[in-house]
Write a protein that holds these residues in place. Structure first.
Motif, short mmCIF file in Angstrom:
data_model
loop_
_atom_site.label_atom_id
_atom_site.label_comp_id
_atom_site.label_asym_id
_atom_site.label_seq_id
_atom_site.Cartn_x
_atom_site.Cartn_y
_atom_site.Cartn_z
N GLY A 8 -1.84 -56.50 25.53
CA GLY A 8 -1.34 -57.84 25.76
C GLY A 8 -0.55 -58.35 24.57
O GLY A 8 0.35 -59.20 24.71
N ALA A 9 -0.84 -57.82 23.39
CA ALA A 9 -0.13 -58.25 22.20
C ALA A 9 1.36 -57.97 22.30
O ALA A 9 2.19 -58.75 21.80
CB ALA A 9 -0.71 -57.55 20.96
N ALA A 10 1.73 -56.87 22.95
CA ALA A 10 3.15 -56.55 23.12
C ALA A 10 3.84 -57.59 23.99
O ALA A 10 4.99 -57.95 23.76
CB ALA A 10 3.30 -55.16 23.72
N ARG A 11 3.13 -58.07 25.00
CA ARG A 11 3.73 -59.09 25.88
C ARG A 11 3.90 -60.41 25.15
O ARG A 11 4.89 -61.11 25.34
CB ARG A 11 2.85 -59.31 27.11
N VAL A 12 2.93 -60.76 24.32
CA VAL A 12 3.05 -61.98 23.54
C VAL A 12 4.24 -61.87 22.59
O VAL A 12 4.98 -62.83 22.38
CB VAL A 12 1.75 -62.24 22.75
N ALA A 13 4.45 -60.68 22.04
CA ALA A 13 5.52 -60.49 21.06
C ALA A 13 6.91 -60.53 21.69
O ALA A 13 7.82 -61.17 21.16
CB ALA A 13 5.31 -59.16 20.33
N VAL A 14 7.10 -59.85 22.83
CA VAL A 14 8.46 -59.70 23.35
C VAL A 14 8.61 -60.11 24.81
O VAL A 14 9.70 -60.02 25.37
CB VAL A 14 8.96 -58.24 23.18
N GLY A 15 7.54 -60.56 25.46
CA GLY A 15 7.65 -60.98 26.85
C GLY A 15 7.70 -59.82 27.82
O GLY A 15 7.56 -58.65 27.44
N PRO A 16 7.90 -60.12 29.11
CA PRO A 16 7.78 -59.09 30.14
C PRO A 16 9.04 -58.25 30.36
O PRO A 16 8.99 -57.25 31.07
CB PRO A 16 7.48 -59.91 31.41
N ASP A 17 10.18 -58.64 29.75
CA ASP A 17 11.45 -57.98 30.09
C ASP A 17 11.89 -56.95 29.07
O ASP A 17 12.81 -56.18 29.33
CB ASP A 17 12.54 -59.04 30.25
N LEU A 18 11.26 -56.92 27.92
CA LEU A 18 11.61 -55.97 26.87
C LEU A 18 10.54 -54.90 26.75
O LEU A 18 9.35 -55.20 26.85
CB LEU A 18 11.74 -56.67 25.52
N ALA A 19 10.97 -53.67 26.53
CA ALA A 19 10.04 -52.56 26.31
C ALA A 19 9.97 -52.27 24.82
O ALA A 19 10.89 -51.67 24.26
CB ALA A 19 10.50 -51.32 27.07
N PRO A 20 8.90 -52.69 24.12
CA PRO A 20 8.80 -52.36 22.71
C PRO A 20 8.47 -50.88 22.52
O PRO A 20 7.75 -50.29 23.32
CB PRO A 20 7.66 -53.25 22.22
N TYR A 21 9.03 -50.31 21.47
CA TYR A 21 8.79 -48.90 21.21
C TYR A 21 8.61 -48.67 19.72
O TYR A 21 8.99 -49.50 18.89
CB TYR A 21 9.94 -48.04 21.74
N TYR A 22 8.03 -47.53 19.39
CA TYR A 22 7.73 -47.15 18.02
C TYR A 22 8.25 -45.75 17.77
O TYR A 22 8.09 -44.85 18.60
CB TYR A 22 6.22 -47.15 17.78
N THR A 23 8.86 -45.56 16.62
CA THR A 23 9.26 -44.22 16.18
C THR A 23 9.44 -44.23 14.67
O THR A 23 9.79 -45.26 14.08
CB THR A 23 10.56 -43.77 16.86
N ASP A 24 9.21 -43.08 14.04
CA ASP A 24 9.48 -42.91 12.62
C ASP A 24 10.85 -42.30 12.38
O ASP A 24 11.27 -42.16 11.23
CB ASP A 24 8.42 -42.00 11.98
N ASP A 25 11.54 -41.91 13.45
CA ASP A 25 12.81 -41.20 13.33
C ASP A 25 13.96 -42.20 13.50
O ASP A 25 14.18 -42.73 14.59
CB ASP A 25 12.89 -40.12 14.41
N GLU A 26 14.71 -42.44 12.43
CA GLU A 26 15.78 -43.42 12.47
C GLU A 26 16.88 -43.02 13.43
O GLU A 26 17.47 -43.86 14.12
CB GLU A 26 16.37 -43.62 11.06
N GLY A 27 17.18 -41.73 13.49
CA GLY A 27 18.20 -41.26 14.42
C GLY A 27 17.81 -41.51 15.87
O GLY A 27 18.64 -41.93 16.70
N ASP A 28 16.53 -41.27 16.19
CA ASP A 28 16.06 -41.53 17.55
C ASP A 28 16.12 -43.01 17.88
O ASP A 28 16.48 -43.40 19.00
CB ASP A 28 14.62 -41.02 17.71
N ALA A 29 15.78 -43.85 16.90
CA ALA A 29 15.82 -45.29 17.13
C ALA A 29 17.25 -45.75 17.41
O ALA A 29 17.50 -46.54 18.34
CB ALA A 29 15.27 -46.03 15.92
N GLN A 30 18.20 -45.25 16.65
CA GLN A 30 19.60 -45.63 16.86
C GLN A 30 20.10 -45.14 18.21
O GLN A 30 20.81 -45.87 18.93
CB GLN A 30 20.46 -45.09 15.73
#
Length: 466
Positions: free
Chosen positions: A346-368
């Protein structure tokens, strides 16, 4: 799917015969466009008060009273920036027929064509629903097969999420995987029930052991050449919260707690339909988090497949447990990229709402690559950090890891850090998705929805060198 879970029926693009033109007009271009039209068209538009505001539609008749032309308002750029799939609203209101788009900028065609196709989606397994009847000819310059594959994958994801747990438990989710695999020549292996313990998947067994439907790990493989992509989807088919029972209001949408599994299956459908030059593995731990005498308890400590011990401080933080064993198993295959998708916090929904998909990565190239693809694919995502100082929050001292750190801070980040421990040294990306549209929007009726899959599809060529 099987006869119990019918395949989504979503029409693709139509042929070009007798297509009615849909003239897309930006608000600032209306006067110039009308000045170049026959008098009857200009007079009709002015008499109707057509202003080309976003989503406005005007049907223009021919001399015999038939439909000659559709004017579709495209508004101003600053208004369009507040949403996507704007022509889906137009498509939904048109009479049955075949249409083509005129006047739309080349860079907008793929998004609007996808949105148009998605207006044909309706979840009508239990009651009849209105589907969009306006068929579209593929706009010039778009990859029609790619757009159709994305629409079909999205429809699959929505159908799986929308189906209630009575008809979409672990066995039915397995059946959906097997049907998808059969359609594309993939192979499926399933480890279920007590065999999970024998094969060293203790956390998957622990979470699902109290349910009547046996917990299982579904393992689908496709392709023989190219880089290995491993997709891991949370398949909690219903989540009561376990002994830390959810209140009724929080339990009402828990049929969608297998939204991660549904989303990776939709993405797998896209990848296989398009024949991407890679090897695909999909791992889905499918369970129900139920309440019974043998349910796992707060305070229990379990050893995971990876060997790390986990203290249970909340049985409602079960998704990260089943994912932990699946991620450890996936990492043993040394994939070139491993991605988990889960309706996790639920913390992800509080942070960005229902329309954004938050993601995590350590790879800067993948993030870009992912952020660039998200814009192209009309599939918004947002990066959150694997914040190293919070590692201590998931270390309870009595065990290696805590499944539910106290305090309530940074819940999505601590969950992501927990999962990363099981991915090991594998190149890893995690999505903490919602999987649900709380209200209707263009091309997205209220209900289950895919998040992040199209963005990832668009980024894969750069990520994996395809």
């Amino acid at each position: 799917m099987t006869s119990e879970t019918p395949a989504p029926s979503l029409a693709g693009f139509a042929t070009a015969e007798n297509a009615v033109p849909v003239q897309v007009i930006e608000a600032g271009e209306l006067d110039d466009w009308l000045a170049a039209q026959p008098g009857r068209v200009a007079q009709w538009a002015k008499a109707a008060g057509f202003s080309a505001r976003l989503g406005e539609v005007l049907l223009v008749p021919d001399a015999d009273g038939g439909l000659d032309l559709v004017l579709a308002g495209y508004g101003e750029a600053k208004v369009r920036a507040r949403g996507r799939f704007h022509l889906a609203t137009v498509a939904a209101g048109l009479p049955e027929g075949i249409y083509r788009l005129d006047g739309l900028a080349a860079e907008r065609r793929a998004e609007e064509a996808l949105g148009w196709l998605l207006t044909g989606y309706a979840f009508d397994r239990y009651a009849s629903q209105k589907r969009g009847q306006a068929r579209l000819v593929a706009p010039e310059g778009v990859d029609a097969a790619r757009i159709e594959a994305m629409a079909a994958g999205e429809a699959l994801t929505r159908d799986l999420i929308n189906t209630p747990a009575e008809d979409m438990g672990p066995a039915e989710l397995e059946a959906a995987c097997r049907d998808l695999a059969a359609a594309h020549g993939a192979a499926v292996e399933v480890t279920a029930g007590e065999e999970l313990l024998a094969q060293n998947f203790p956390l998957i067994h622990t979470v699902g052991r109290a349910a009547e439907a046996a917990p299982r790990l579904i393992d689908m493989r496709w392709g023989s050449e190219g880089p290995l992509l491993c997709l891991v989807g949370k398949g909690v088919c219903f989540d009561t919260g376990g002994l830390n029972l959810k209140p009724g209001a929080s339990m009402g949408l828990m049929k969608k707690d297998m939204g991660g599994a549904a989303t990776v299956l939709g993405l797998a459908q896209m990848i296989m339909a398009l024949g991407l030059p890679l090897r695909l593995r999909v791992l889905i731990p499918a369970v129900e988090n139920a309440v019974a005498g043998n349910a796992f308890r707060p305070g229990d400590i379990y050893r995971s497949r990876k060997g790390l011990t986990v203290e249970i401080n909340n049985t409602d933080a079960e998704g990260r447990l089943v994912l932990a064993d699946a991620l450890a198993y996936g990492a043993e295959d040394t994939p070139d990229l491993m991605v988990s998708m889960a309706t996790l916090t639920g913390a992800a929904r509080v942070a960005v709402g229902p329309d954004l998909a938050p993601y995590y990565t350590d790879d800067e190239g993948d993030a870009q690559a992912l952020m660039a693809a998200a814009g192209r694919m009309a599939d918004p995502v947002w990066r959150l950090p694997f914040h190293q100082p919070y590692e201590a929050m998931i270390e309870p001292g009595i065990a290696d890891l805590d499944n539910a750190p106290k305090g309530g801070f940074a819940g999505s980040i601590t969950a992501a850090l927990f999962l990363r421990r099981f991915a090991g040294e594998t190149r890893y990306m995690h999505f903490d998705i919602y999987g649900w549209s709380p209200s209707a929007a263009p091309a997205r009726p209220k209900g289950g929805v895919g998040m992040g899959a199209r963005a990832l599809l668009g980024a894969l060529p750069e990520m994996l060198g395809l």
